[in-house]
Write an enzyme that holds these catalytic residues in place. Structure first.
Site, PDB file in Angstrom:
ATOM      1  CB  THR A   1     -30.138 -14.941  34.826  1.00 32.80           C
ATOM      2  OG1 THR A   1     -30.542 -14.824  33.462  1.00 32.80           O
ATOM      3  CG2 THR A   1     -29.548 -13.631  35.262  1.00 32.80           C
ATOM      4  CB  THR A   2     -31.138 -19.449  32.010  1.00 29.50           C
ATOM      5  OG1 THR A   2     -31.900 -18.337  31.568  1.00 29.50           O
ATOM      6  CG2 THR A   2     -31.949 -20.705  31.856  1.00 29.50           C
TER       7      THR A   2
ATOM      8  CG  ASP B   1     -29.039  -9.954  29.792  1.00 31.49           C
ATOM      9  OD1 ASP B   1     -29.330  -9.128  30.659  1.00 31.49           O
ATOM     10  OD2 ASP B   1     -29.585 -11.067  29.695  1.00 31.49           O
TER      11      ASP B   1
ATOM     12  CG  ASP C   1     -32.940 -11.908  31.333  1.00 30.69           C
ATOM     13  OD1 ASP C   1     -31.859 -12.504  31.429  1.00 30.69           O
ATOM     14  OD2 ASP C   1     -33.267 -10.961  32.060  1.00 30.69           O
TER      15      ASP C   1
END
Length: 562
Positions: free
Chosen positions: A97-98, A394, A64
């Site tokens: 997020t990545t 998530d 994550d």
């Protein structure tokens, strides 16, 4: 000659470190690229995981982006901005997020040759902002709404969004199983925004498929005294009393001093203490409640007293669990046992204590308000269960967002390729340098499908050429990378969907971050204070090593206080 004789003007304290100009912008870009490279390989269904070991000896295995960015102790001031955008993406939409870190890194990478060639950063910033707003408008145009569908249809659509999120996580192998569980949990809390109404309890042991969803509240059996085993462990339609008081014999807290003239009076004081506790317990029993929960301790006397009257009790229930029981059962937490009326008591269809692994859980099912749900997670190693919890967080966020902003876009790099094609086409209509800058922005968007291919071990050049050709033909807007075959496929038809808000937020945040980093052309570092005290404070703050690397492990943060 006159110029040589002019005195030197000193503005900053001696030892102040300043760096400015083009070299400073390039240095900041390099630092951000190094951070983006750290999370690059975690993108997508075939992304690798990172094992992070901190100074306390804790190990975290995660892919994550936000978790990794938090755990990397980044000291470079410009690179810290990427950590902030990953955190903001996590708190706003939960996933992507990545993606947001990769996009920001790629925008800067594309800007670097222009900066080195002497282009003014403000020109780049202006073009990037224009490209960003064009891209966001295009996303809104492409997005498909899931409004107006029946509950069953909506459930299946939301499960597809959750499965897309989970496919890149450690529990991707069981994504269908967990996706439907997450959708049920989110629908159970209805319109309530509080995430803590969905509890996630972790029990080591068993396999992932032993995980289950409770439409109500479940929490671990609390510390109990003798007499607890004599209490009934199952009730049907019980009344539930929630307290925030201690039910045990207490000596006076204040150092009260009592002077007695007659030793016989001592017994009356002891009796008074016992009468107080018995009076409290009697009121609890008379209320008609069959389950008594308290945030504070319920002592051995009270436990036995309730057991004799077929009442279940649990003390030291955590604040969060007690609030969830209150929300689910319709009860109210009381700070006194006086005047307990039916309206403040909660109720549920079935209460039972059940063995899960080697833990015992108190489970409240069929709650009238139905405003809460609990997921009990099973799995082998603790690190695995922790990562599963982060993955479910998530997925829960994504489903909540998809419910609120009910528009979705195709995933798998399809939307990124379509935006890239659209911006390239738009750039041709612009005269001047900004044509080049918008083109470079369009090229940067291709990093997502390219990285998806690289992480899966496919030939990214080959796949990207196929995608460009398909999107240019005008009928392949939904085509993205097919992770299973290494070719391209219609992401929409394959149910690889994500909420439009994820992409909009990611592009907004990445553009803002890259514009902010491009606009910085000078960094001033103040010198350490001359005094020993100042030096000690500074070394404690700076930790070890101010090397060229953008980040360091969490080691060496000064001595620990005892």
């Amino acid at each position: 000659m006159a110029a040589m004789l002019q005195p030197q003007i000193i503005l900053l304290k001696e030892g102040t470190d300043t760096s400015q100009g083009k070299a400073q912008v390039v240095s900041n870009i390099n630092a951000c690229t190094a951070v983006a490279d750290a999370v690059r390989t975690t993108l997508g269904p075939r992304g690798m995981d990172k094992l992070i070991h901190d100074d306390k000896g804790n190990t975290t295995i995660s892919n994550d982006g936000a978790t990794i960015m938090k755990l990397l102790d980044i000291i470079h001031p410009a690179a810290k901005i990427l950590v902030d955008i990953a955190k903001s993406q996590d708190s706003e939409v939960g996933d992507g997020t990545t993606t947001v870190v990769l996009l920001a890194g790629e925008f800067l990478k594309e800007a670097k040759p222009f900066i080195e060639d002497g282009v003014h950063p403000q020109n780049l910033i202006r073009s990037y902002r224009t490209a960003s707003s064009l891209a966001i408008n295009k996303i809104k145009e492409i997005a498909v709404s899931i409004e107006g569908k029946s509950l069953e249809e909506k459930k299946s659509l939301l499960a597809k969004c959750a499965a897309t999120t989970l496919s890149s996580k450690l529990i991707g192998g069981e994504k269908e199983f967990f996706a439907s569980m997450v959708v049920d949990a989110v629908l159970a809390i209805g319109n309530d925004d509080r995430l803590n109404l969905i509890g996630i309890k972790k029990v080591p042991g068993g396999n992932m498929r032993d995980s289950f969803l409770v439409n109500g509240v479940a929490f671990k059996k609390t510390f109990s005294y003798a007499g607890f085993e004599q209490q009934p462990k199952k009730f049907v339609n019980p009344k539930i009393l929630l307290l925030n008081i201690e039910l045990e014999l207490k000596s006076e807290k204040e150092n009260a001093e009592i002077r007695l003239s007659d030793p016989l009076q001592y017994q009356s004081i002891v009796d008074a203490e016992w009468n107080i506790i018995y009076d409290k317990l009697d009121k609890c029993v008379k209320s008609g409640a069959k389950i008594v929960l308290s945030r504070l301790a319920i002592g051995d006397l009270a436990t036995q007293y309730f057991a004799d009257r077929d009442i279940f009790c649990a003390g030291r229930v955590t604040e969060e669990d007690l609030q969830r029981v209150a929300a689910a059962t319709g009860g109210t937490v009381q700070t006194s046992v006086n005047n307990i009326i039916d309206e403040i008591l909660g109720s549920c269809e079935v209460f039972e204590e059940r063995q899960v692994g080697n833990e015992r859980f108190n489970i409240f099912n069929g709650c009238p308000s139905g405003q809460t749900a609990t997921i009990v997670l099973r799995g082998g190693a603790d690190q695995f269960i922790d990562e599963a919890e982060r993955s479910l967080h998530d997925a829960i966020m994504i489903v909540r967002r998809a419910l609120k902003n009910s528009t979705i876009v195709p995933g798998g790099g399809a939307i990124d390729m379509e935006l890239s094609r659209y911006l390239r086409q738009h750039a041709r209509t612009i005269a001047g340098k900004s044509q080049l800058f918008i083109n470079s922005y369009a090229k940067a968007l291709e990093v997502i499908p390219r990285q998806l291919c690289d992480n899966a071990g496919f030939d990214s050049t080959d796949v990207l050429n196929k995608l460009r050709q398909k999107h240019a033909s005008g009928e392949g807007a939904n085509y993205g990378v097919d992770i299973n075959t290494g070719g391209i496929a219609d992401s929409f038809a394959n149910f690889v969907w994500e909420p439009a808000v994820v992409k909009i937020n990611a592009i907004n945040a990445a553009t803002e971050a890259s514009c902010l980093i491009l606009s910085v052309d000078e960094t001033v570092k103040n010198p350490k204070s001359e005094s020993a005290q100042g030096e000690a404070a500074a070394s404690a703050m700076m930790g070890r090593g101010r090397g060229g690397s953008a980040f360091r492990g969490r080691g060496g943060r000064g001595m620990r206080r005892r």
